[in-house]
Design a protein around this motif. Sequence first.
Motif, PDB file in Angstrom:
ATOM      1  N   GLN A   1       0.847  -1.181   0.000  1.00  0.00           N
ATOM      2  CA  GLN A   1       0.000   0.000   0.000  1.00  0.00           C
ATOM      3  C   GLN A   1       0.888   1.238   0.000  1.00  0.00           C
ATOM      4  O   GLN A   1       1.719   1.415   0.874  1.00  0.00           O
TER       5      GLN A   1
ATOM      6  N   ASP B   1      -1.326   9.950   5.155  1.00  0.00           N
ATOM      7  CA  ASP B   1      -0.525   9.361   6.227  1.00  0.00           C
ATOM      8  C   ASP B   1       0.381  10.395   6.884  1.00  0.00           C
ATOM      9  O   ASP B   1       0.723  10.268   8.062  1.00  0.00           O
TER      10      ASP B   1
ATOM     11  N   GLN C   1       0.447   3.509   8.849  1.00  0.00           N
ATOM     12  CA  GLN C   1      -0.264   2.366   8.291  1.00  0.00           C
ATOM     13  C   GLN C   1      -0.367   1.228   9.297  1.00  0.00           C
ATOM     14  O   GLN C   1      -1.365   0.503   9.328  1.00  0.00           O
TER      15      GLN C   1
END
Length: 255
Positions: free
Chosen positions: A7, A101, A184
């Motif tokens: 990802q 993020d 994450q």
Amino acid sequence: MPVSALQKIRVGVATFTDPRETAGVEERERYNYSCHRSLLRFLKSQGFQPVDAMAELRPHWSGSRLRRSSLGYQGPNANFGLGRTDEVFRAADFLYASRSDCLVLGCWHWTDSFLPVRLQIHTNVPTALFCMDDPTWGGTVFITAVSASMKETAASSHALTSRRFKEDWNGLAAWIKGVGALQQMRRASALLWRGTYSLRLEHLQDDIPHLKSFIIGDILQEDQTTLALRAERILSSQPRRVERMLQWLEANKAK
């Protein structure tokens, strides 16, 4: 080296500017735009996924639609960078909804420090300040002032630990990889294979709530006998599977 994660790390990007109508405004905005595009290209080249707040708020500046000879300066609304509080709130909503993020703020030239501070507060993710090593513009002064303001207000731990990068591309990439991986992990789950605790010794026990509070989204636990029983079934019914795994390890130079 490019990021090789399943990802991609989502990096929120925003650029700020001086909202005042001073001399050289159009030149300044073109400089801001050029630096911003360089940052986006670098992030993509490293395998990150930029979440560009400026593409959302400044679509007329994007890509080939920008005509350098005909844009002209038309007051504060024609600026490329963020220069007003309402724009900061719109950018923060976009970056938050996009699940960034981390956040990289383009500090190419001077603006009011409270604007990037506000954006950091409302996104509340790990934040880096980035500028070019160009004495012609005020980037060095700007990241110093903004960093001091963030640490002074300390609205969150991310504000207190914000980082500054002066055209340090490698340093920025390393920082994004670190904070992005941690962000994450906080949304992920881990599975622990284990047996029972020995003699109820507390120092052998994991503090699950504490681990979940800062490093992982959820922790699932399974008795290790389940793993052992499955391994026995593989050995008895699928021996070639084990051989293929050993061959794969050898082919990839595992030691």
